[in-house]
Design an enzyme around this catalytic site. Structure first.
Site, PDB file in Angstrom:
ATOM      1  N   GLU A 119      10.981  -1.152  -9.592  1.00 12.70           N
ATOM      2  CA  GLU A 119      10.754   0.250  -9.928  1.00 12.70           C
ATOM      3  C   GLU A 119      11.668   1.117  -9.065  1.00 12.70           C
ATOM      4  O   GLU A 119      11.539   1.118  -7.840  1.00 12.70           O
ATOM      5  CB  GLU A 119       9.293   0.620  -9.663  1.00 12.70           C
ATOM      6  CG  GLU A 119       8.311  -0.101 -10.557  1.00 12.70           C
ATOM      7  CD  GLU A 119       6.876   0.258 -10.218  1.00 12.70           C
ATOM      8  OE1 GLU A 119       6.172   0.782 -11.096  1.00 12.70           O
ATOM      9  OE2 GLU A 119       6.453   0.018  -9.069  1.00 12.70           O
ATOM     10  N   ASP A 163       7.814  -3.982  -6.529  1.00  9.52           N
ATOM     11  CA  ASP A 163       6.953  -2.829  -6.729  1.00  9.52           C
ATOM     12  C   ASP A 163       7.475  -1.661  -5.893  1.00  9.52           C
ATOM     13  O   ASP A 163       7.821  -1.836  -4.713  1.00  9.52           O
ATOM     14  CB  ASP A 163       5.531  -3.194  -6.308  1.00  9.52           C
ATOM     15  CG  ASP A 163       4.537  -2.103  -6.619  1.00  9.52           C
ATOM     16  OD1 ASP A 163       4.389  -1.762  -7.794  1.00  9.52           O
ATOM     17  OD2 ASP A 163       3.897  -1.599  -5.672  1.00  9.52           O
TER      18      ASP A 163
END
Length: 665
Positions: free
Chosen positions: A366, A337
């Site tokens: 990400e 994340d």
């Protein structure tokens, strides 16, 4: 050491002192931490260099008496490199404990940051005999084969979403649980039927937003609020009070999915903690977090804080944690994340350590942050810095691909290639080559990037939607409010075809294949459902029947991808050698068309060339194709490897809003 503790009290700029060579030489520690268990004794090790005293409070073995006073409190011994240790004789498995740390003459109680087991709500650490948590046959657990990273086809799903609806067919008391996930019912059978290779679980570690003592009340959160990083989430277990139960049940989930030919990816959230009262911050205040020049906590996660992966002991923490999950739970991949908040060196070290365990473990994340951060851009694991990994397998999500296909995620009515956007052909071509350098792609016309940011296709995650933002179906509905459902399905099919025939690692959001919607009780589409109700988030499995044609289309594309290596080439060199784009003005004259030939004969394990055409227009288009016999295997209606019809004409009529795939005979 005492002198340095006194000095730390006096230091005004703690940030600079933590980052100084003096502090690092004294306190950077490379050994084991946490509770190290054996039948005869357990050794406890805590890193707390700023503490004046550390004790352990022992609470006994009753999991249901979780508010009791400590049975005994024992002082720990100061040891090397800022650690505190205590060795206790006897079999302590099942014993609950916490540390009590004295800093500046103030005592704080905290869960062991390296806890392997915890009690209800993760508020007490528990000593655990991990061997006793192994399901039958665990030592013989075998991962499904993965020959190449680009063979990966990921299905992203939330544990609770997956089975909470009654249409799942899962036993009522197991819905939303690890054990329900692997019941031989509709959800699991669906995964097996579709042909995915990896199941990406939204956070399944212990998170803070669900009260595990009140599970009779429906509660929901995605889980991006970490509490105990090295322990499974209790609300997904059948008994969150007994620390060993969640461990065994999560292992059972991994084991069952492996048996069914599916690998397991964990969504990991090391970039921030639930709040600043985390056990890390209680153990060593301010060490694990980034601050600005005024000493204020920075918030690059947009969740109230951001951790400091570039500090030695948090880098160690991240590496130790990932390695632990890979070894103890047989995890096959990790999705990071807000990976852009981590530094490149940390991500490289994680990759290197995973390679020592199993090189087929995948890593992706990400490639962006959630806000401003003091981490220098050139050191951050941002998408644009992916090239700095050289040939390492660390992938970033391609927002170029995502928004190029269906439109900007934050501008809900903005269209992409499939739903009316203009001038996005190069964005789609950029997706086709998985963000790697190709002479026939004009990167200056890509969606966002102005550089080819991936060295190799396995460094790019190709996708159209994920748990964040509107579902693909809801985005299509929002952009094209006045169109019929049949027209919306055509767009959905076209999106799937682009993702599953493009290079890179394929990624599908759970329910995409059955037109998943996140609509609340008032009929509003929910864009950010992280704490919405089950009504909004649940997968409605009865849609399998209603949208069977769409589901079969996805299944066919997955089978096509698995059959032909040409869609999942291993290197940028292969892509350059084997992908030739057809030219607008030569082979066709309409805009909003992308077409290319995979010239793979004798090179990428195929005997035949492959022709792929995407037409996003609201009308049919004519495309000149090489004059030979072709098998049409994908059109506006069907997808797969079986011939729909033979094509012999040199000029092909491609239907509106469709993808065509032809295999040369």
């Amino acid at each position: 050491v005492e002198d340095h503790i006194m000095k730390m009290r006096e230091v005004v700029d703690v940030k600079k002192y933590f980052e100084s060579k003096e502090f690092q030489d004294l306190y950077n520690y490379d050994g084991k931490l946490g509770s190290i268990y054996s039948k005869n004794k357990t050794k406890f090790i805590l890193w707390a260099p700023t503490a004046e005293e550390v004790k352990i409070a022992f609470y006994g073995k009753d999991p249901y008496n979780y508010t009791c006073e400590a049975k005994k409190v024992v002082r720990m011994d100061k040891d090397i490199k800022g650690t505190w240790t205590l060795e206790v004789e006897g079999d302590l498995s099942g014993e609950f404990y916490n540390y009590i740390v004295n800093i500046d003459r103030e005592e704080k109680e905290l869960v062991d940051p390296y806890a392997k087991a915890v009690g209800v709500n993760g508020n007490r650490s528990m000593v655990v005999d991990l061997y006793s948590t192994n399901p039958d046959g665990w030592n013989e657990d075998k991962k499904p084969e993965l020959k190449s990273w680009t063979d990966t086809i990921i299905y992203e799903v939330h544990v609770r979403d997956f089975t909470i609806d009654e249409s799942s067919g899962v036993e009522v008391n197991l819905r939303g649980k690890f054990k329900g996930f692997i019941q031989d019912k509709t959800p699991l059978n669906h995964l097996k039927e579709m042909g995915f290779t990896h199941i990406h679980l939204l956070p399944a570690f212990d998170y803070g937003s669900v009260d595990e003592t009140k599970l009779h009340i429906p509660q929901f959160n995605w889980g991006y609020d970490p509490k105990n990083y090295n322990v499974p989430e209790g609300s997904y277990s059948t008994n969150p009070y007994k620390g060993e139960v969640r461990i065994k049940e999560f292992k059972e989930l991994v084991q069952k999915l492996h048996k069914e030919g599916l690998r397991v990816v964990m969504d990991v959230v090391y970039n921030h903690t639930y709040d600043l009262n985390s056990f890390l911050n209680l153990a060593v205040p301010k060490y694990y977090y980034r601050e600005d020049e005024e000493g204020n906590y920075t918030d690059g996660s947009a969740c109230g804080n951001e951790t400091a992966s570039d500090r030695y002991m948090f880098r160690k923490y991240m590496v130790d944690s990932v390695v632990y999950w890979a070894k103890e739970y047989h995890i096959d991949g990790f999705r990071f994340d807000l990976m852009g908040l981590h530094d490149i060196e940390t991500m490289k070290e994680i990759r290197e350590e995973l390679d020592k365990i199993d090189k087929s473990i995948i890593v992706y994340g990400e490639g962006w942050a959630g806000g401003a951060t003091p981490l220098p851009e050139d050191k951050a694991a941002l998408k644009k810095n992916t090239f700095k990994y050289d040939e390492m397998q660390i992938a970033a999500f391609s927002d170029d691909c995502r928004d190029g296909i269906k439109g900007h995620v934050f501008y809900e009515e903005e269209a992409g290639f499939i739903n009316g956007g203009e001038g996005l052909e190069e964005a789609i071509k950029f997706a086709v080559v998985a963000s790697t350098k190709h002479p026939e792609v004009d990167v200056n016309k890509a969606m966002y990037s102005r550089e080819f940011w991936a060295n190799e296709p396995y460094q790019t995650v190709t996708y159209a939607s994920a748990h964040d933002n509107l579902t693909l179906w809801d985005k299509i509905q929002t952009v094209s409010k006045d169109l019929s459902e049949d027209e919306l399905i055509k767009m959905n099919k076209l999106s799937a075809a682009i993702v599953l025939t493009s290079q890179g690692i394929s990624f599908i959001h759970a329910g995409e294949e059955i037109a998943r919607t996140k609509e609340d009780e008032e009929g509003r589409l929910i864009e950010n459902s992280f704490e919405s109700s089950d009504y909004v988030n649940k997968i409605r499995w009865y849609r399998r029947e209603k949208y069977k044609d769409l589901m079969e289309y996805y299944k066919g594309l997955i089978k096509l991808r698995k059959t032909y290596k040409a869609f999942r080439m291993d290197s940028n060199k292969d892509i350059n050698d084997n992908i030739k784009f057809l030219e607008n003005g030569k082979e066709f004259t309409d805009s909003n068309v992308v077409a290319y030939i995979l010239n793979t004969k004798g090179k990428i394990d195929e005997k035949n060339d492959i022709l792929v055409i995407f037409n996003s227009n609201n009308k049919d288009v004519q495309v000149n194709i090489p004059h030979r016999k072709w098998s049409l295997v994908v059109n506006e209606e069907k997808a797969g490897i079986d011939e729909i019809r033979e094509i012999t004409d040199y000029r092909l009529n491609v239907k509106a809003k469709s993808a065509y795939v032809l295999i040369a005979k």
